[in-house]
Each structure stands twice: as C-alpha cells, then as structure tokens.
Design a protein around this motif. Sequence first.
Motif, PDB file in Angstrom:
ATOM      1  N   UNK A   1     -21.581  11.360  88.178  1.00 48.91           N
ATOM      2  CA  UNK A   1     -20.200  11.747  88.508  1.00 48.91           C
ATOM      3  C   UNK A   1     -20.187  12.793  89.623  1.00 48.91           C
ATOM      4  N   UNK A   2     -21.036  13.795  89.459  1.00 49.18           N
ATOM      5  CA  UNK A   2     -21.093  14.858  90.459  1.00 49.18           C
ATOM      6  C   UNK A   2     -21.493  14.308  91.822  1.00 49.18           C
ATOM      7  N   UNK A   3     -22.502  13.463  91.824  1.00 49.83           N
ATOM      8  CA  UNK A   3     -22.983  12.929  93.105  1.00 49.83           C
ATOM      9  C   UNK A   3     -21.938  12.023  93.756  1.00 49.83           C
ATOM     10  N   UNK A   4     -21.319  11.175  92.973  1.00 44.68           N
ATOM     11  CA  UNK A   4     -20.298  10.277  93.523  1.00 44.68           C
ATOM     12  C   UNK A   4     -19.119  11.065  94.080  1.00 44.68           C
ATOM     13  N   UNK A   5     -18.675  12.059  93.341  1.00 39.21           N
ATOM     14  CA  UNK A   5     -17.534  12.852  93.809  1.00 39.21           C
ATOM     15  C   UNK A   5     -17.865  13.594  95.101  1.00 39.21           C
TER      16      UNK A   5
ATOM     17  N   UNK B   1     -19.972  12.642  97.363  1.00 37.89           N
ATOM     18  CA  UNK B   1     -20.041  11.676  98.467  1.00 37.89           C
ATOM     19  C   UNK B   1     -18.642  11.228  98.889  1.00 37.89           C
ATOM     20  N   UNK B   2     -17.785  10.949  97.915  1.00 40.91           N
ATOM     21  CA  UNK B   2     -16.426  10.493  98.244  1.00 40.91           C
ATOM     22  C   UNK B   2     -15.683  11.591  99.024  1.00 40.91           C
ATOM     23  N   UNK B   3     -15.881  12.826  98.630  1.00 39.83           N
ATOM     24  CA  UNK B   3     -15.183  13.929  99.282  1.00 39.83           C
ATOM     25  C   UNK B   3     -15.675  14.175 100.703  1.00 39.83           C
ATOM     26  N   UNK B   4     -16.981  13.950 100.939  1.00 43.41           N
ATOM     27  CA  UNK B   4     -17.542  14.269 102.258  1.00 43.41           C
ATOM     28  C   UNK B   4     -18.803  13.443 102.487  1.00 43.41           C
ATOM     29  N   UNK B   5     -18.639  12.133 102.811  1.00 42.01           N
ATOM     30  CA  UNK B   5     -19.836  11.286 102.966  1.00 42.01           C
ATOM     31  C   UNK B   5     -20.761  11.736 104.085  1.00 42.01           C
ATOM     32  N   UNK B   6     -20.199  12.218 105.182  1.00 45.81           N
ATOM     33  CA  UNK B   6     -21.061  12.655 106.289  1.00 45.81           C
ATOM     34  C   UNK B   6     -21.856  13.897 105.937  1.00 45.81           C
ATOM     35  N   UNK B   7     -21.265  14.750 105.111  1.00 43.58           N
ATOM     36  CA  UNK B   7     -21.944  15.979 104.753  1.00 43.58           C
ATOM     37  C   UNK B   7     -22.741  15.890 103.464  1.00 43.58           C
TER      38      UNK B   7
ATOM     39  N   UNK C   1     -13.298   0.729 105.001  1.00 46.03           N
ATOM     40  CA  UNK C   1     -12.390   1.091 103.915  1.00 46.03           C
ATOM     41  C   UNK C   1     -12.638   2.537 103.477  1.00 46.03           C
ATOM     42  N   UNK C   2     -11.549   3.279 103.360  1.00 43.85           N
ATOM     43  CA  UNK C   2     -11.691   4.657 102.913  1.00 43.85           C
ATOM     44  C   UNK C   2     -12.012   4.700 101.425  1.00 43.85           C
ATOM     45  N   UNK C   3     -12.933   5.563 101.079  1.00 43.22           N
ATOM     46  CA  UNK C   3     -13.352   5.666  99.678  1.00 43.22           C
ATOM     47  C   UNK C   3     -12.387   6.528  98.886  1.00 43.22           C
ATOM     48  N   UNK C   4     -12.145   6.118  97.646  1.00 42.47           N
ATOM     49  CA  UNK C   4     -11.360   6.919  96.711  1.00 42.47           C
ATOM     50  C   UNK C   4     -12.035   6.850  95.349  1.00 42.47           C
ATOM     51  N   UNK C   5     -11.587   7.653  94.441  1.00 40.61           N
ATOM     52  CA  UNK C   5     -12.115   7.600  93.083  1.00 40.61           C
ATOM     53  C   UNK C   5     -11.849   6.225  92.462  1.00 40.61           C
ATOM     54  N   UNK C   6     -10.772   5.554  92.911  1.00 38.73           N
ATOM     55  CA  UNK C   6     -10.418   4.258  92.348  1.00 38.73           C
ATOM     56  C   UNK C   6     -11.303   3.125  92.895  1.00 38.73           C
ATOM     57  N   UNK C   7     -11.870   3.319  94.086  1.00 48.37           N
ATOM     58  CA  UNK C   7     -12.665   2.242  94.681  1.00 48.37           C
ATOM     59  C   UNK C   7     -14.141   2.335  94.319  1.00 48.37           C
TER      60      UNK C   7
END
Length: 651
Positions: free
Chosen positions: A269-273, A275-281, A1-7
Amino acid sequence: MLLTRQSVELLAPVGTWEVLEAAITAGADAVYLGGKRFNMRLHRTDTNFDDKKLTQAITYAHARNVRLYVTVNNLISEREIPGVRDYLKFLNEIQPDALIVQDLAILELAREINLTVPLHASVMMNTHNEHTIKALMDYGITRVVTNRELTLSQLSLLRERTGVELEYFIHGDMCAAHSGQCFHSGVVFGQSSNRGRCLKPCRWPYQLVDTLTGQAVAAKDPGPYKLALKDMCMYTALPQLIQSGVCSFKIEGRMRTADFVSRIVRLYRKALDRYIADPNGYTFDATDWQELYEYRSRDFSTCYALGNPGASSIGYTGEREPRFFSQAVKEAGVTGSAAVLVPNTGSDNPSLRLRPALAVRVADLASLTSAFANGADIAYIGGEAFAPGKPWSLEDIKAAVKLADDRQVQVIVTTPRITMEREAGELEQLFAGLETLKPHGLMVSNSGMLRLAKQTSSLSIQTDFSFNLFNHLTAAWLKDNGASKATISLEATYEQITELAKHSPLPLEMIIHGAIEAMVLDHCIPSAIMAGTATHPCHDLCSNRHYSLLDSAGERHDIKIDQYCRNHILFAKDLCLLPHLAALMQAGIVNYRIEGQHYSSELVGIITAAYRAELDKLAAGDTYVFDKTIIDRIAGPRQLGIGAFRYRVSR
C-alpha cells in the motif's frame, strides 16, 4: 493514462473475519474470499464464510469502500450442478462485486439465471492469449486473472488488444506448472489441484537422471527440490508492473494469518501510494523491502513477469519450505487390489451394441500407418513435437490425409495445450493452410483456439482433455462455441464419467491408454540445472539425451521437451484401462483414445490391435471374458498403471 487509487487495485486474500478486518485496515482496495461451497480452499473447515457471514462481509467491506470478490472457482461435477445453481442465485441476491470462476458451466448458468454480478476468469482458466479472452468476454467475463507464465510486456499486448481488465499475482506461493493443466495430485491421490485439493507433488525432492541409463546427470546438482518455485514478489518491480496495464495486483494466500496479510498489504500500500502520488520521484524503500524480506516464507522471485527466470526461480534446497503436503508414492499398476476400479454390472446399455471408435495420437507417419493398419479409426497428429521428433509439416499432413482417405478413416490435426502469442499466430496460418489439405477435423486445447478455429476454418472441431470437462453444461458451452465432440477430464471418476455420458449434448471421447502428462511447465528443468540459466538456451541438451525426474519412492517421471522448450512431465506409469473396457462401455462411452505419441510405431501397432480386438468383442455382444495375458503382450519400455484413485475418488 493518469494513475489514481481507483486504477491500481491492491487485492488481498481473506480466509477469516479476522483477516478481513486486517486486510481492509491495512489498506486493501479489494478482497477476495470463498464461501463454504464450490471454492478451491475447502480443505480447511476453520476458514471461508458461510452464507450469513458472506452477507455480513459484503456489508462490512462496502461500508469502507472496499470491493469484495467471491471465489466460485471449483470444477463442478454433474451432481453438483443443482447446488451451484442455487448458490449463484444466493450470490446474486447479496451482490458481491464479482465472482471468480473456473468452470465454463458457470458461464452457462449465469445466462440461465440472469446473473447480474460481474464475472472474473480465475487463473485456473489458464488464460494466455487474446482469443481466449475474447471468447470469455463474449460470455460476460469483465476481468481475467492471467496465466502466471505471461510477462508484463505480453500483458500489455493483451490489454491493448482486448481492453479487458487484467488481474495479476504479485506476491505469494506460485505453482511450477501451468494452472488448470496439472493433473498429478488428482490422478495419483484423487485430490485434484483443479478442485483446490492439491497435495503439491511439485514440492517433492527429485533427482534428475538420464532416462536411458538411470544415472544422475548433474555434476553440480543445486538441490533436490527441482520444481519448488520460490514465492512471487513484485515489490522491486512495481513501476514496471503498474505501467504494464494491469489493473489489479493480487496477493496470494487465503489460508494466511491476519498478521501476514496485514503486513504484506501495508507495505505494498505504501509503495503504491508513493508511486501514484509521484511516479517520477518514486524510489525504492530499502527499509520496507527489508521488512518484507525478513518475514518471507520462501525466497523471492519475480517469476515470469520480467521474462523466463530459469534456475533463479527455484528454491532447490528446500530450506525455507514451510510445509510438505505429501510424499512420493508408488503409482498403482494394472494388477493388484488398487487396480479394481469399476464395476462390471452386466447391464444392457445400448452403447454396447455400437462399434466403438478408436483414435490414436501419433508422432509420425510411420506410427500413423501402424495405427491404421491395426484398427484405428482416427489418428491425431500435430500439436507438440517432442525431441528428437519433428513438428508435422504441411507435406506430412498432406501425406497423412492421403493415407487416411485411402483407408476410409480420419486424420484430425491437434493444437498445443499452451498457445501463447507465438503459437496462436502460427496456428492461425496453419488453419488457413488446412483448408486446402482438408484433414477430417481439428482438435483444440483451449477456448481461444476453439474460437480461432471456428472463425477461420470450415473443418469439424473437437476439444481435448485440457478443457477439464466435468459436466454437461460445460459440454453445452463447447457445443455452442463450435465443438462437435469433447474429451472427458483426466480426473473424472467412473461415477462422474457415467453421469456426464448420460447428459452430455456432445459425443464424448475418453483417453484409455498411453503416456499421460502430469504437468506442463515453461520452466526447462535440464537447462536450469545444467546450463544454470534459461537466458542461455541449450537446445543441444535435449537433442541427443532424454531426462527423467526420479522421486523418493523410486518412480521415474520422464521429461518430454517440445519444440517450444516446454517441459511435459509424465506420470511414472502409462495409463492402461484395457481390463475395464466393459465397464466403460456400460457407462455409455463409445469413443476411445490411445495417447501413442511417445511410442515407437511398432508398439503403437501392438496396442492399437489389442484395444481394437477387445472393443470389437464387446460390441459383438458375445459373452466377454478379459484375457489378462494381453497386458503382457502390450507392455512397452514403461510400466503400465491406472492412476491410483482416479476412477474411485475425485475431490
């Protein structure tokens, strides 16, 4: 499942309007808060939201696309039901995004009033297996705040098998004991942890001693605060957490300041954002971690999220403990002013003319035989087996059933209080096996096992004290789900017992004697102290020795270790309500239980005979006078008590 701010929901605690604004400004996706009624943080008058502020808070949050959940998470007494019903109707009008609930009565009321607000199961519902989740989903629960002893891999399994939304604590103050199953504060102080009044005896200093000799057992004692769990912090394990299937990441602390909540929310918030934006990086931010660490209250632990943490989760020295809520006290004995608990009104209750049923929980066949020979009508067997005792095999159960049939009495098979995946799987097989052995019933300890027993067994089912039964609507829920008898909460006062007995749709049983458990923990205290870490299990530590925690009041709390390596911490004194049987019968109680699983077979017989005789005298209707010398005759190796405020005060 693709991650979003809503998930991936970041859920912040809120106690005041200032904190509400701070949490939302810092980036919370959702907030949870309590009203001025029926929530577990009512001891502070300067926090929580009155009805007008609740309405305003929902408008404020929704205007900023933030979800708001209201805690209605207290256990509810019989007299509080009308007030809860009105409160739920009000909440249905103002439409928060969900209610976080504990008492099963709320599920009954939600159906009664056609509540349209989604319901989330509080962590106090102690949800730790798929069967409980499915039972709650049948009643409209859409999200579960899971048991804090579950690992991330276990959470993934529950998510996969049930599809329910999972909410998990990621930061803040945690309990050492299983939620909803800690009775220490409620019984000793009348301040129930299950009603938000916990005085935190798990934060007291203790010495680990040998039960037999009373001598300290640890050569290198790491410190006196042996139950003081460090604060939860999942910042360093966010990728694992996000990929586990948890949808809501919950920060603890509704009494915290705006500055504290704002800082925690901002950093997560910063860490979650990122990760959601670039989990591999994604990489760990050492600067933000340093800020989080510097402003910690206690030291941090990932607790059970990545596996049993053992000694590493305990802050033994107490140096960073922000506040001690209470000190150890002497538990009340059976004599003296504190023991005068309930009135003997002499009223003509029809129950006085019934012969009361006496049940005894026993650990082995010798105790079962002794209980039956001395007047027990029912023996409870199975469930936890405490070292050096052995679990009940099918052959043992078969022999117990035969003994009961020969005497025309009953054997009821019980289940453990905590039933993780392993225990649930084993019980499913046990229930199938019991169809052939035909004991006279099952007694289950949580909603999941009630559901499993109903689906897989033809035996009569009853529920244990671990359901925290306080009101007749909860009893109705249990009945609707297959129970034929229920056990009253250990924390109910005499007045609450009387009211419940008047209205219950189920026969009720009350525990009146025995070694009662204050807490149950997955944390193994002796192993953590003497072996250093639970990654090296130490079965030999409990095979030949018994341990106790000695508190600063000189009270000794024995530790019983079961076959799953859980620690069950007993109250210092064993419950003894023998002098109060007359009043309890006047209250309408006709089913009584002795918890005799920690007694020798000889003591089981002595205590059973004493209660049988007194109950029969009362049922005979003759003039009854309690003979105080009986107390001396039933005394065992442990002192007898009554729980200091148990039958007078429960907040």
